[in-house]
Motif scaffolding. Structure first.
Motif: not given
Length: 429
Positions: A214-242
């Motif tokens: 499924d990520y083959l299509k997600i990364t093709a449609d949105e681009g790796y930058w957008a996927v990385f940015r979303q995960r970076d946001l989630e990781n920062v939020k997760a680590y700030l809570r930890r």
């Protein structure tokens, strides 16, 4: 009136049988694998959402000689069918479970070790366990064990103390009924049959691997930058809570570290070779660990697990327990993220900062099983005598990365500051 009731009873019974037959044959969660045909029902789009249930039963049928444990990083990164697995460790089953921690690892390992299929007990010869730094973070003041959910634990062969689980038969009956007689399972069965020709369908293979199609299509449609940015946001939020502790109040251990000792003990008792893998975190995630103030804990974690492996790994002549460190800043883990407007470029090693691709997982398997040269300084065996040198090297690499990638670091620091600012505003209001 009787004929009317008989008609509806017969009709209802027939419909239930038809639904059950469809669900059983389509097998949307991979629970039964009675029919497993490419192009018909091999791809399982709904299985990932029920992976804990499906894997609990499927691993017993497979009776693996090789076992993969860990969280989602291991589920999508380590291919159980890759050629590097030793011949005597096949078949290999990927029993990694997304969103789970160290106690779940113990429970499912015990589950596999307790399997006695028609009197033929097969014990794994090799276990590869991906251990995640975040899973070992605790609040020293309120350290406590995080237990698996009742339904998840009820379907396992044993309790945490290793005793037989008396609730399993009832939970198994419930799981089988829910997978064959419910409307939800029927809808998932129809979806399963309808997605066999979809090259981007979500899947969970018969050996428990998530190929991330499924990520083959997600990364093709949105681009790796957008996927990385979303995960970076989630990781920062997760680590700030930890929290930022590795040890509980007495400063010597924690329930998570005790879980590690327990897994080492189980493998030693059953003659299993154990490879512990510190994941190859992408440099974005490594920087998030520093930016959120977790770097000292990251170093303490490496010292702690190295000490445990070094002192409790067993005696000469017993199967090895090896601790492999693939974290660092090298040409693989610092793979450049395509630009914001670039949707054509493809990353070779990572889906996003939290999950590496099977191509990188294959290099790890090459390294640990064949000691192949997978690149300069990629994969180090951590031992008490070299852990401080490796920690010092990582500090140097991180400092060099900040100098060579100022834009990436600045963007991650900006994300963290924005999130902290919003959190302060919420607290003030």
């Amino acid at each position: 009136m009787k004929r009317y009731l008989q008609f509806w009873l017969i009709l209802t019974g027939t419909m239930l049988l038809a639904v059950a037959a469809c669900n059983l044959v389509a097998d949307p969660y991979g629970l039964f694998r009675l029919v497993d045909e490419p192009g018909f029902n091999r791809i399982k789009p709904s299985a990932g959402a029920h992976g804990t249930m499906a894997k609990a039963y499927q691993v017993l049928r497979v009776q693996p000689r090789g076992l993969i444990l860990g969280n989602s990083r291991a589920e999508v990164g380590f291919d159980p069918e890759y050629e590097a697995w030793p011949a005597d460790s096949r078949p290999v089953f990927n029993l990694a479970l997304p969103g789970t921690g160290t106690e779940t690892t113990i429970r499912f390992l015990q589950h596999v070790l307790a399997n006695d299929n028609a009197g033929s007990k097969v014990v794994p010869k090799v276990v590869v366990w991906g251990i995640d730094f975040m899973d070992f973070l605790i609040d020293a003041r309120t350290s406590r064990r995080i237990a698996v959910t009742s339904k998840e634990g009820n379907r396992l062969l044993t309790n945490l103390d290793g005793s037989p689980n008396p609730t399993r038969a009832l939970q198994q009956a419930r799981d089988y009924l829910e997978s064959t007689l419910t409307l939800g399972a029927f809808i998932d069965a129809i979806e399963t049959l309808g997605h066999q020709g979809d090259p981007y369908a979500v899947d969970l293979t018969p050996l428990g691997f998530n190929p991330m199609r499924d990520y083959l299509k997600i990364t093709a449609d949105e681009g790796y930058w957008a996927v990385f940015r979303q995960r970076d946001l989630e990781n920062v939020k997760a680590y700030l809570r930890r929290p930022k502790d590795i040890f509980d109040a007495d400063g010597h251990s924690s329930p998570r570290l005790d879980d590690l000792r327990r897994v080492l003990s189980l493998c030693r008792q059953h003659g299993i070779a154990l490879h512990l893998i510190i994941y190859p975190y992408h440099s974005h995630l490594m920087e998030i660990i520093r930016i959120t103030g977790h770097w000292p804990a990251f170093e303490d974690w490496k010292r702690a697990i190295t000490h445990i492996v070094g002192t409790e790994a067993g005696r000469r002549g017993e199967p090895p327990v090896l601790l492999w460190d693939f974290s660092g800043f090298d040409e693989l883990t610092t793979e450049a993220v395509p630009g914001k407007n670039d949707r054509q470029a493809r990353m070779h090693w990572y889906w996003e900062a939290g999950h590496f691709k099977r191509e990188l997982g294959n290099l790890i398997l090459d390294r640990i099983f064949t000691l192949a040269d997978a690149g300069d300084q990629f994969g180090t065996l951590l031992r008490p005598e070299n852990v401080e040198a490796q920690i010092a090297l990582l500090r140097t690499q991180e400092a060099e990365y900040r100098k060579s990638h100022p834009r990436d670091v600045a963007e991650l620091e900006s994300i963290a500051e924005q999130i902290k600012s919003r959190q302060r505003d919420l607290r003030n209001h």
